[in-house]
Design a protein around this motif. Structure first.
Motif, mmCIF file in Angstrom:
data_model
loop_
_atom_site.group_PDB
_atom_site.id
_atom_site.type_symbol
_atom_site.label_atom_id
_atom_site.label_comp_id
_atom_site.label_asym_id
_atom_site.label_seq_id
_atom_site.Cartn_x
_atom_site.Cartn_y
_atom_site.Cartn_z
ATOM 1 N N LEU A 59 0.825 -1.209 0.000
ATOM 2 C CA LEU A 59 0.000 0.000 0.000
ATOM 3 C C LEU A 59 0.861 1.262 0.000
ATOM 4 C CD1 LEU A 59 -2.938 -0.590 2.517
ATOM 5 C CD2 LEU A 59 -3.161 0.342 0.216
ATOM 6 N N LEU A 60 1.849 1.280 0.877
ATOM 7 C CA LEU A 60 2.711 2.456 0.991
ATOM 8 C C LEU A 60 3.499 2.705 -0.288
ATOM 9 C CD1 LEU A 60 4.012 1.945 4.641
ATOM 10 C CD2 LEU A 60 2.467 3.742 3.845
ATOM 11 N N VAL A 61 3.963 1.624 -0.901
ATOM 12 C CA VAL A 61 4.712 1.766 -2.158
ATOM 13 C C VAL A 61 3.801 2.267 -3.274
ATOM 14 C CG1 VAL A 61 5.952 0.505 -3.963
ATOM 15 C CG2 VAL A 61 6.452 0.047 -1.555
ATOM 16 N N VAL A 67 1.075 10.257 2.818
ATOM 17 C CA VAL A 67 0.447 11.410 2.156
ATOM 18 C C VAL A 67 -0.367 10.952 0.955
ATOM 19 C CG1 VAL A 67 0.885 13.532 0.857
ATOM 20 C CG2 VAL A 67 2.164 13.072 2.945
ATOM 21 N N GLY A 68 0.180 10.030 0.191
ATOM 22 C CA GLY A 68 -0.555 9.502 -0.953
ATOM 23 C C GLY A 68 -1.800 8.745 -0.534
ATOM 24 N N LEU A 69 -1.698 7.987 0.552
ATOM 25 C CA LEU A 69 -2.864 7.277 1.065
ATOM 26 C C LEU A 69 -3.947 8.257 1.499
ATOM 27 C CD1 LEU A 69 -1.436 4.337 3.227
ATOM 28 C CD2 LEU A 69 -2.897 4.147 1.208
ATOM 29 N N ALA A 70 -3.540 9.338 2.140
ATOM 30 C CA ALA A 70 -4.506 10.336 2.598
ATOM 31 C C ALA A 70 -5.206 11.027 1.434
ATOM 32 C CB ALA A 70 -3.813 11.364 3.489
ATOM 33 N N ARG A 71 -4.519 11.123 0.307
ATOM 34 C CA ARG A 71 -5.109 11.773 -0.877
ATOM 35 C C ARG A 71 -6.084 10.857 -1.618
ATOM 36 N NH1 ARG A 71 -2.807 16.249 -3.239
ATOM 37 N NH2 ARG A 71 -3.380 15.464 -5.298
ATOM 38 N N MET A 126 -3.505 20.383 3.899
ATOM 39 C CA MET A 126 -4.032 20.997 2.675
ATOM 40 C C MET A 126 -3.295 20.502 1.432
ATOM 41 S SD MET A 126 -4.895 24.900 3.915
ATOM 42 C CE MET A 126 -5.842 25.257 2.428
ATOM 43 N N ALA A 127 -2.049 20.091 1.599
ATOM 44 C CA ALA A 127 -1.288 19.590 0.454
ATOM 45 C C ALA A 127 -1.886 18.320 -0.125
ATOM 46 C CB ALA A 127 0.169 19.350 0.854
ATOM 47 N N THR A 128 -2.688 17.607 0.659
ATOM 48 C CA THR A 128 -3.276 16.345 0.197
ATOM 49 C C THR A 128 -4.640 16.531 -0.462
ATOM 50 O OG1 THR A 128 -4.435 15.847 2.279
ATOM 51 C CG2 THR A 128 -2.132 15.161 2.110
ATOM 52 N N LEU A 129 -5.176 17.745 -0.440
ATOM 53 C CA LEU A 129 -6.512 17.979 -0.991
ATOM 54 C C LEU A 129 -6.497 17.912 -2.508
ATOM 55 C CD1 LEU A 129 -7.644 20.983 1.254
ATOM 56 C CD2 LEU A 129 -8.232 18.564 1.523
ATOM 57 N N GLU A 130 -7.527 17.332 -3.075
ATOM 58 C CA GLU A 130 -7.631 17.221 -4.528
ATOM 59 C C GLU A 130 -8.366 18.408 -5.137
ATOM 60 O OE1 GLU A 130 -9.307 13.436 -5.475
ATOM 61 O OE2 GLU A 130 -7.531 12.333 -4.825
ATOM 62 N N GLN A 131 -9.044 19.190 -4.303
ATOM 63 C CA GLN A 131 -9.693 20.414 -4.756
ATOM 64 C C GLN A 131 -9.042 21.614 -4.103
ATOM 65 O OE1 GLN A 131 -13.966 19.782 -3.874
ATOM 66 N NE2 GLN A 131 -14.297 20.117 -6.048
ATOM 67 N N VAL A 218 0.246 30.201 -0.241
ATOM 68 C CA VAL A 218 -0.210 29.300 -1.296
ATOM 69 C C VAL A 218 0.569 27.998 -1.113
ATOM 70 C CG1 VAL A 218 -0.456 28.911 -3.761
ATOM 71 C CG2 VAL A 218 -0.677 31.225 -2.841
ATOM 72 N N ILE A 219 -0.161 26.903 -0.955
ATOM 73 C CA ILE A 219 0.435 25.627 -0.569
ATOM 74 C C ILE A 219 0.474 24.660 -1.741
ATOM 75 C CG2 ILE A 219 0.147 23.616 0.935
ATOM 76 C CD1 ILE A 219 -1.219 25.576 2.922
ATOM 77 N N GLY A 220 1.643 24.081 -1.970
ATOM 78 C CA GLY A 220 1.800 23.043 -2.981
ATOM 79 C C GLY A 220 2.078 21.709 -2.312
ATOM 80 N N HIS A 221 2.715 20.808 -3.033
ATOM 81 C CA HIS A 221 3.043 19.494 -2.480
ATOM 82 C C HIS A 221 4.357 19.589 -1.714
ATOM 83 C CE1 HIS A 221 0.491 17.362 -5.799
ATOM 84 N NE2 HIS A 221 -0.236 18.017 -4.919
ATOM 85 N N GLY A 222 4.245 19.701 -0.390
ATOM 86 C CA GLY A 222 5.433 19.762 0.447
ATOM 87 C C GLY A 222 6.166 21.084 0.395
ATOM 88 N N CYS A 223 5.509 22.135 -0.082
ATOM 89 C CA CYS A 223 6.147 23.442 -0.173
ATOM 90 C C CYS A 223 5.075 24.527 -0.149
ATOM 91 C CB CYS A 223 7.001 23.555 -1.433
ATOM 92 S SG CYS A 223 6.083 23.188 -2.949
ATOM 93 N N PHE A 224 5.485 25.767 -0.024
ATOM 94 C CA PHE A 224 4.529 26.873 -0.012
ATOM 95 C C PHE A 224 5.226 28.162 -0.425
ATOM 96 C CE2 PHE A 224 6.546 27.189 4.109
ATOM 97 C CZ PHE A 224 6.638 28.565 4.332
#
Length: 237
Positions: A59-61, A67-71, A126-131, A218-224
């Motif tokens: 699953l993790l892979v 983070v991917g699981l949460a998304r 917030m980085a995990t949100l799809e919207q 403004v938040i991106g994937h692991g950065c802002f």
């Protein structure tokens, strides 16, 4: 039940005692368990020919970590080989509890001194949100977070967000300051022209209302990106 039957699952109990995540948790505490072991405790059983630990590691892979699981949405998890409806529900419930706990912490209100402090409050979530979503951190006179309010979801810009909505809860809570946060689901935190215009409008309205707009992240994937730090929408820019 023999291993040849199609509904056979390798359970945690069939692992050697020293490898059972639940036993390790009981004896050593959850903090020493790996992510895969913690997932294994939640999932409890593996699949035919695959232990629950192997399922958790797969699953993790597949999803690129927690983070991917949460998304991942429910339908995607349910389709993953070895999960199904019940395990997908358990997994999403556990991840949601972890998210809520991370946001709550009422006994330790975080203080916002830097953009990094604001990002630490809700950035990972917030980085995990799809919207795209716009949130407001309400602050007290010492810049401690009172609470977080979701103001808008979908397309977040000056055309979709009414400035009055940004300040509604701040006025109700008598909060003297706030921080705006919104995410870019693309993962690129580069502020758009609309982001800058929204910031400029919010700063102007805040001055009229006596509420300080401390920053807009403004938040991106692991950065802002901090718009104040880059002087975008602040100080008349």
């Amino acid at each position: 039940m023999s291993e040849g039957q199609g509904n056979y699952h390798i359970s945690v109990k069939e692992l050697p005692a020293s490898e059972r995540p639940r036993e390790r948790l009981r004896q050593l505490g959850p903090q020493v368990l790996t992510n895969a072991e913690l997932l294994a405790v939640i999932l409890n059983t593996g699949t035919r020919g695959e232990s629950v630990l192997e399922l958790a590691q797969r699953l993790l892979v597949e999803f690129g970590g927690l983070v991917g699981l949460a998304r991942a949405d429910f339908a995607t998890l349910q389709r993953f080989h070895g999960l199904g409806e019940a395990k997908a529900a358990k997994l999403q419930a556990a991840l949601e509890l972890g998210r809520r706990l991370a946001l709550a912490q009422p006994e330790e209100r975080p203080t916002i001194r830097t953009p990094e402090d604001a990002y630490a409050v809700a950035g990972a979530d917030m980085a995990t949100l799809e919207q795209e979503q716009l949130r407001v951190l309400l602050l007290d006179t010492r810049n401690r977070v009172l609470r977080t309010v979701t103001v808008a979801q979908g397309h977040v810009n000056g055309a979709q967000v009414r400035i009055a909505e940004l300040f509604r809860e701040a006025i109700r809570s008598n909060a003297p300051a706030l921080v705006l946060l919104h995410n870019h689901p693309s993962g690129d935190p580069t502020p758009s022209r609309a982001d800058i215009e929204l910031t400029r409008s919010a700063v102007g309205a805040g001055r009229l209302l006596g509420i300080d707009v401390v920053d807009h992240l403004v938040i991106g994937h692991g950065c802002f990106v901090s718009l104040r730090r880059h002087r975008l929408g602040f100080d008349g820019t």
